[in-house]
Design a protein around this motif. Structure first.
Motif, mmCIF file in Angstrom:
data_model
loop_
_atom_site.group_PDB
_atom_site.id
_atom_site.type_symbol
_atom_site.label_atom_id
_atom_site.label_comp_id
_atom_site.label_asym_id
_atom_site.label_seq_id
_atom_site.Cartn_x
_atom_site.Cartn_y
_atom_site.Cartn_z
ATOM 1 N N ASP A 87 46.049 30.821 47.000
ATOM 2 C CA ASP A 87 45.517 31.449 45.704
ATOM 3 C C ASP A 87 44.138 31.968 45.793
ATOM 4 O OD1 ASP A 87 48.124 30.497 44.871
ATOM 5 O OD2 ASP A 87 47.209 28.671 43.740
ATOM 6 N N PHE A 132 36.585 37.439 38.701
ATOM 7 C CA PHE A 132 37.114 36.699 39.970
ATOM 8 C C PHE A 132 36.199 35.516 40.332
ATOM 9 C CE2 PHE A 132 36.331 36.169 44.723
ATOM 10 C CZ PHE A 132 37.506 35.379 45.082
ATOM 11 N N THR A 154 41.144 41.761 44.101
ATOM 12 C CA THR A 154 40.037 42.004 43.570
ATOM 13 C C THR A 154 39.416 43.081 44.490
ATOM 14 O OG1 THR A 154 39.739 39.894 42.614
ATOM 15 C CG2 THR A 154 37.702 41.262 42.820
ATOM 16 N N SER A 174 43.929 35.958 45.282
ATOM 17 C CA SER A 174 43.138 36.431 44.188
ATOM 18 C C SER A 174 42.048 37.355 44.726
ATOM 19 C CB SER A 174 42.451 35.487 43.464
ATOM 20 O OG SER A 174 41.745 36.144 42.165
#
Length: 227
Positions: free
Chosen positions: A99, A208, A107, A103
């Motif tokens: 994950d 993030f 970003t 992620s």
């Protein structure tokens, strides 16, 4: 930390060429890495940069080990590297790491997309402001060591345009520039002179790097239980 090795490369050093096979992933601790798109005629332009908020080579842990871009040291400083093979094993064994990697990749992709628009639609001066702000964040206020030739290479602009933009920013009192040394004098003024791209990318990375509320609550609960 036994799988992490300290590395210190000079400004302008190439970490990996476009199309090169990655043996390691790199985690900046005080340096900044520049991802450059390289054309057949040898010209290049920066599409993203990576500081201590991220890493270079995570795509190789998930998918292909071939680098899409040339990766070059843009701000000299320490970093750590980890063998891709070990990182792949960690990626496949942890849903949390999966994950996190995905992620971060999303970003970083948002920075690439914003940079494409910025390079196409904004002036050299606006783009220089954006770039200097990003470097100022990573350098923590220290002097930046860049020549006009280096800046023109990074920004994909001719040297005359870069020189005129730097002179304009210096005349406005936003930066000082002398013998390849740049220093931000008026941070707020530089932000006002920049295009919106700096704020857009910063907001995306801030989101993030901010842990979800559930994680914060779990941490607080854990601390309470240990008392």
């Amino acid at each position: 930390m036994q799988h992490m090795q300290p590395v210190h490369l000079k400004l302008g050093a190439v970490v990996c060429e476009a199309g090169g096979l990655l043996e390691h992933a790199y985690f900046p601790q005080g340096c900044v890495l520049s991802l450059l798109t390289v054309l057949d005629n040898g010209s290049e332009i920066e599409c993203a940069n990576i500081g201590r908020e991220g890493a270079f080579g995570l795509f190789s842990a998930m998918y292909s080990r071939v680098s899409f871009n040339r990766c070059m040291v843009q701000l000299e400083g320490p970093m750590l590297r980890c063998e891709i093979q070990y990182l792949q094993s960690v990626f496949h064994s942890s849903a949390h790491i999966q994950d996190l990697f995905v992620s971060y990749s999303e970003t970083l992709l948002s920075q690439v997309m914003q940079t494409v628009a910025c390079n196409s639609l904004h002036t050299v001066e606006e783009r220089m402001c954006r770039w200097l702000l990003m470097m100022h964040d990573r350098a923590e206020g220290e002097m930046l060591t860049y020549t006009h030739e280096f800046l023109s290479r990074i920004m994909g602009a001719n040297r005359t345009s870069v020189t005129l933009a730097a002179q304009s920013l210096q005349n406005q009192g936003l930066i000082s520039y002398r013998r390849g040394l740049m220093q931000v004098l008026d941070r707020a003024g530089l932000e006002r002179s920049s295009c919106e791209c700096y704020a857009v990318v910063k907001a995306r990375f801030d989101a993030f790097l901010t842990p979800p509320a559930s994680a914060v609550q779990e941490t607080k609960a854990g601390r309470t239980d240990t008392r």
